[in-house]
Design a protein around this motif. Structure first.
Motif, PDB file in Angstrom:
ATOM      1  N   ASP A 187      11.830  38.370  -2.988  1.00  0.00           N
ATOM      2  CA  ASP A 187      12.250  39.335  -1.974  1.00  0.00           C
ATOM      3  C   ASP A 187      13.766  39.309  -1.848  1.00  0.00           C
ATOM      4  O   ASP A 187      14.437  38.402  -2.327  1.00  0.00           O
ATOM      5  CB  ASP A 187      11.571  39.047  -0.633  1.00  0.00           C
ATOM      6  CG  ASP A 187      11.795  37.623  -0.154  1.00  0.00           C
ATOM      7  OD1 ASP A 187      12.960  37.248   0.022  1.00  0.00           O
ATOM      8  OD2 ASP A 187      10.802  36.890   0.027  1.00  0.00           O
ATOM      9  N   VAL A 188      14.318  40.345  -1.194  1.00  0.00           N
ATOM     10  CA  VAL A 188      15.768  40.559  -1.250  1.00  0.00           C
ATOM     11  C   VAL A 188      16.563  39.430  -0.603  1.00  0.00           C
ATOM     12  O   VAL A 188      17.639  39.079  -1.086  1.00  0.00           O
ATOM     13  CB  VAL A 188      16.150  41.918  -0.606  1.00  0.00           C
ATOM     14  CG1 VAL A 188      15.747  43.053  -1.504  1.00  0.00           C
ATOM     15  CG2 VAL A 188      15.552  42.080   0.783  1.00  0.00           C
ATOM     16  N   ALA A 192      19.116  37.123  -2.710  1.00  0.00           N
ATOM     17  CA  ALA A 192      20.528  36.981  -2.340  1.00  0.00           C
ATOM     18  C   ALA A 192      20.924  35.508  -2.243  1.00  0.00           C
ATOM     19  O   ALA A 192      22.017  35.114  -2.667  1.00  0.00           O
ATOM     20  CB  ALA A 192      20.792  37.701  -1.013  1.00  0.00           C
ATOM     21  N   GLN A 193      20.037  34.671  -1.697  1.00  0.00           N
ATOM     22  CA  GLN A 193      20.316  33.239  -1.588  1.00  0.00           C
ATOM     23  C   GLN A 193      20.418  32.592  -2.971  1.00  0.00           C
ATOM     24  O   GLN A 193      21.314  31.763  -3.214  1.00  0.00           O
ATOM     25  CB  GLN A 193      19.214  32.562  -0.774  1.00  0.00           C
ATOM     26  CG  GLN A 193      19.180  32.964   0.691  1.00  0.00           C
ATOM     27  CD  GLN A 193      17.885  32.569   1.375  1.00  0.00           C
ATOM     28  OE1 GLN A 193      17.064  31.858   0.783  1.00  0.00           O
ATOM     29  NE2 GLN A 193      17.675  33.019   2.593  1.00  0.00           N
ATOM     30  N   ILE A 194      19.517  32.965  -3.889  1.00  0.00           N
ATOM     31  CA  ILE A 194      19.529  32.373  -5.232  1.00  0.00           C
ATOM     32  C   ILE A 194      20.793  32.784  -5.987  1.00  0.00           C
ATOM     33  O   ILE A 194      21.440  31.966  -6.653  1.00  0.00           O
ATOM     34  CB  ILE A 194      18.265  32.785  -6.019  1.00  0.00           C
ATOM     35  CG1 ILE A 194      17.003  32.205  -5.374  1.00  0.00           C
ATOM     36  CG2 ILE A 194      18.368  32.362  -7.479  1.00  0.00           C
ATOM     37  CD1 ILE A 194      16.923  30.696  -5.370  1.00  0.00           C
ATOM     38  N   LEU A 195      21.178  34.068  -5.889  1.00  0.00           N
ATOM     39  CA  LEU A 195      22.389  34.541  -6.570  1.00  0.00           C
ATOM     40  C   LEU A 195      23.628  33.823  -6.021  1.00  0.00           C
ATOM     41  O   LEU A 195      24.506  33.414  -6.790  1.00  0.00           O
ATOM     42  CB  LEU A 195      22.524  36.049  -6.408  1.00  0.00           C
ATOM     43  CG  LEU A 195      21.469  36.911  -7.101  1.00  0.00           C
ATOM     44  CD1 LEU A 195      21.713  38.386  -6.801  1.00  0.00           C
ATOM     45  CD2 LEU A 195      21.460  36.674  -8.609  1.00  0.00           C
ATOM     46  N   THR A 482       6.458  46.861   0.429  1.00  0.00           N
ATOM     47  CA  THR A 482       7.568  46.498  -0.454  1.00  0.00           C
ATOM     48  C   THR A 482       8.500  45.524   0.255  1.00  0.00           C
ATOM     49  O   THR A 482       8.538  45.459   1.484  1.00  0.00           O
ATOM     50  CB  THR A 482       8.354  47.750  -0.895  1.00  0.00           C
ATOM     51  OG1 THR A 482       9.424  47.371  -1.762  1.00  0.00           O
ATOM     52  CG2 THR A 482       8.941  48.499   0.294  1.00  0.00           C
ATOM     53  N   HIS A 483       9.249  44.737  -0.546  1.00  0.00           N
ATOM     54  CA  HIS A 483      10.287  43.882   0.043  1.00  0.00           C
ATOM     55  C   HIS A 483      11.664  44.504  -0.143  1.00  0.00           C
ATOM     56  O   HIS A 483      12.662  43.953   0.325  1.00  0.00           O
ATOM     57  CB  HIS A 483      10.258  42.478  -0.579  1.00  0.00           C
ATOM     58  CG  HIS A 483      10.571  42.454  -2.048  1.00  0.00           C
ATOM     59  ND1 HIS A 483       9.633  42.226  -3.017  1.00  0.00           N
ATOM     60  CD2 HIS A 483      11.735  42.636  -2.714  1.00  0.00           C
ATOM     61  CE1 HIS A 483      10.196  42.263  -4.208  1.00  0.00           C
ATOM     62  NE2 HIS A 483      11.471  42.507  -4.045  1.00  0.00           N
ATOM     63  N   ASP A 484      11.733  45.660  -0.815  1.00  0.00           N
ATOM     64  CA  ASP A 484      13.008  46.268  -1.193  1.00  0.00           C
ATOM     65  C   ASP A 484      13.289  47.480  -0.301  1.00  0.00           C
ATOM     66  O   ASP A 484      12.620  48.512  -0.401  1.00  0.00           O
ATOM     67  CB  ASP A 484      12.948  46.690  -2.663  1.00  0.00           C
ATOM     68  CG  ASP A 484      14.322  47.036  -3.223  1.00  0.00           C
ATOM     69  OD1 ASP A 484      15.208  47.395  -2.430  1.00  0.00           O
ATOM     70  OD2 ASP A 484      14.496  46.967  -4.454  1.00  0.00           O
ATOM     71  N   GLU A 523      19.512  41.795   8.691  1.00  0.00           N
ATOM     72  CA  GLU A 523      19.587  40.774   7.641  1.00  0.00           C
ATOM     73  C   GLU A 523      19.025  41.303   6.319  1.00  0.00           C
ATOM     74  O   GLU A 523      19.602  41.074   5.247  1.00  0.00           O
ATOM     75  CB  GLU A 523      18.799  39.542   8.084  1.00  0.00           C
ATOM     76  CG  GLU A 523      18.855  38.374   7.113  1.00  0.00           C
ATOM     77  CD  GLU A 523      17.992  37.218   7.580  1.00  0.00           C
ATOM     78  OE1 GLU A 523      17.594  36.403   6.709  1.00  0.00           O
ATOM     79  OE2 GLU A 523      17.700  37.121   8.781  1.00  0.00           O
ATOM     80  N   LEU A 524      17.898  42.029   6.372  1.00  0.00           N
ATOM     81  CA  LEU A 524      17.322  42.610   5.155  1.00  0.00           C
ATOM     82  C   LEU A 524      18.276  43.629   4.536  1.00  0.00           C
ATOM     83  O   LEU A 524      18.435  43.689   3.315  1.00  0.00           O
ATOM     84  CB  LEU A 524      15.991  43.286   5.472  1.00  0.00           C
ATOM     85  CG  LEU A 524      14.789  42.384   5.782  1.00  0.00           C
ATOM     86  CD1 LEU A 524      13.563  43.246   6.073  1.00  0.00           C
ATOM     87  CD2 LEU A 524      14.501  41.440   4.626  1.00  0.00           C
TER      88      LEU A 524
END
Length: 547
Positions: A187-188, A192-195, A482-484, A523-524
């Protein structure tokens, strides 16, 4: 400065009978220390083949390099004996794979799996080894490293499992990190945290990063340089800013144009009709039993949930993994029994389980799942999968076959596809088949559960267009999970934002995206991949726009 990795004129052969002779043709790339090179392209473009060649994981002899060289640390990797590969792989070249659950051993605890990396390359006393593992888990931002180290993979979320893979790849501080689609199905917010984590760790350690992706939104967040691949060939390279803002090749422009634009959809004014679906105070709780050495666990997937869906309307359920949105879709479709609350469809109450719903309601709510291959029987032809529903409802076999041919054409496939099996189709084609199967029942409501999250952006654009087309042509209402937020903005008339089993915000798409009221919605929006930095006012829709 000498590059960390230098690939020159690399060509990789495919087995006899493949759709082309070479998976990669005369590819040349370089990566310098501290820089990130993103290799972008659709599935089948050859980008993962390059990554596997660099780390020595090509399935030889069926798939093997036939020309070129890969230079790392002054040595040609293509000429290395396997003994030397074992010393290099993991120690100086780390890799993060796309699906962490298939890369982790399900019957080994996390700490032991990361410890195996140390055992293979740098054996340490048990106590010191344990401390190194905990430090690696702490470095990637996992809470309570001791508990994580003692857990099995299935106990962790998708984002946590991906962080474990990053910890394992970085524990020996490699010179080069290869990340092969590490955020595709996340999910977004987790993406974002992983990137950000990969970028921070790279800055701290000065690593070179080879990042494989199909999403230019991700490229904009992490890339220093970009190489675009199409059917085995590199068609464009350059600094990220140049490629993103002034792409030269038509294929690059097509990939960028295919990204969901994130602009809020303006729905038509609704006619004054009774709601098609009414959900009131829905409750669904998952419980796992307690054992001798473990405590029971209770997860509220739906907590006192209420909403309505009008005929012909598309409502988006948006939230992170674990928010409960897929559970709500399955309860509506009758695939999961709910604990309490009421649901009415077209004025008739819906029983908690599908088997208790009367014949008049069966088939009128259909579902399209996230993974089309998992939802199609590999032993049944496409035609039999589509025709099974109408035949079960009393149609004759010739009628069902004629309907199958008609629906295959409507979803952009040829009628002769009916005689083929699911494995003979691409991911996007399989999703089209699943849409045709759902339409065969002539439903009034279609529940689409993350139907494009694992597809390339260009294929995703085609499938989203198809959903919109069949919605208008068949007069369907849709619940789009969806998560996007970019996809939700493009597809939905209204958006309901879910967090931990509750709807925290619901309203017209433009209203939710332009003036979000809840902090979680903001936040999303902030986490959605984008080309430009958002304005100071995070509530602005430009925060989710890519162009």
């Amino acid at each position: 400065m000498n590059p960390i990795l230098d690939i020159q004129a690399l060509s990789i052969r495919l087995p006899d009978g493949a759709d082309r002779v070479l998976a990669v043709e005369a590819a040349s790339l370089t990566i310098e220390a501290g820089r990130t090179l993103c290799v972008v392209g659709e599935s089948g473009s050859g980008k993962s083949m390059i990554a596997n060649a660099v780390i020595g994981l090509l399935p030889r002899p069926q798939v093997a390099p036939v020309a070129g060289r890969i230079t790392f640390g002054g040595r040609d990797l293509l000429a290395l004996p396997e003994r030397d590969w074992r010393m290099l792989r993991g120690r100086r070249i780390g890799m993060i794979f796309q699906e962490p659950m298939t890369s982790l051993n399900p019957v080994m605890r996390i700490g032991e799996q990361i410890g195996e990396v140390l055992d293979a390359h740098r054996p340490l006393p048990r106590a010191e080894r344990h401390q190194r593992v905990l430090a690696a888990l702490r470095d990637v931002g996992l809470p309570d490293p001791a508990q994580i180290a003692n857990s099995f993979p299935f106990r962790l979320s998708g984002g946590q499992r991906q962080r474990v893979m990053i910890a394992a790849a970085l524990i020996l501080e490699p010179t080069l990190l290869i990340a092969d689609e590490p955020t595709t199905a996340l999910d977004v917010t987790t993406q974002a945290q992983i990137l950000a984590l990969i970028r921070d760790l790279q800055t701290q350690r000065g690593m070179a990063v080879l990042f494989i992706t199909h999403d230019f939104g991700v490229v904009a967040q992490i890339a220093d340089d970009v190489a675009v691949m199409q059917t085995g060939r590199i068609v464009e390279t350059g600094p990220a800013a140049q490629v993103l803002r002034a792409p030269r090749h038509s294929y690059t422009r097509r990939l960028i144009e295919a990204i969901p634009h994130g602009s809020a959809r303006v729905g038509a004014a609704a006619a004054a009709k009774p709601p098609l679906l009414e959900v009131q105070a829905l409750v669904k709780t998952y419980r796992s039993g307690a054992g001798l050495l473990r405590r029971g666990r209770t997860v509220a997937a739906a907590r006192d949930l209420s909403f309505t869906l009008d005929p012909g309307e598309t409502l988006g359920l948006v939230g992170e993994s674990g928010s409960g949105k897929s559970t709500v879709g399955r309860c509506i479709a009758g695939l999961l029994p709910f604990d309490s609350g009421t649901m009415c469809f077209d004025g008739q109450p819906l029983a908690p389980e599908l088997k208790h719903r009367g014949p008049a309601l069966r088939g009128r709510i259909q579902m399209v799942f996230q993974d089309p291959y998992a939802s199609l029987n590999p032993r049944h032809t496409v035609g039999s999968a589509i025709a099974a529903g109408p035949i079960a409802q009393g149609r004759s076999r010739p009628e069902a076959q004629a309907l199958t041919a008609e629906l295959l054409q409507k979803v952009g496939l040829q009628p002769d596809a009916a005689g083929r099996y699911p494995h003979e189709f691409s991911g996007g084609q399989r999703q089209r088949i699943c849409i045709a199967r759902a339409l065969a029942m002539r439903p009034q409501l279609l529940v689409a559960d993350e139907p494009v999250s694992a597809l390339d952006v260009s294929v995703q654009a085609q499938v989203l267009e198809l959903f919109d087309q069949v919605r208008r042509e068949f007069g369907l209402a849709m619940l789009f999970v969806t998560h996007d937020l970019r996809v939700a903005a493009q597809m939905c008339d209204r958006i309901a934002v879910m967090q931990r089993g509750a709807i925290v915000e619901i309203g017209a798409t433009a209203q939710v995206l332009q003036a979000p009221r809840h902090p979680y919605t903001r936040e999303l929006i902030m986490a959605a991949p984008r080309f430009h930095e958002p304005p100071a006012d995070a509530s602005c829709i430009a925060a989710v726009q890519l162009a």
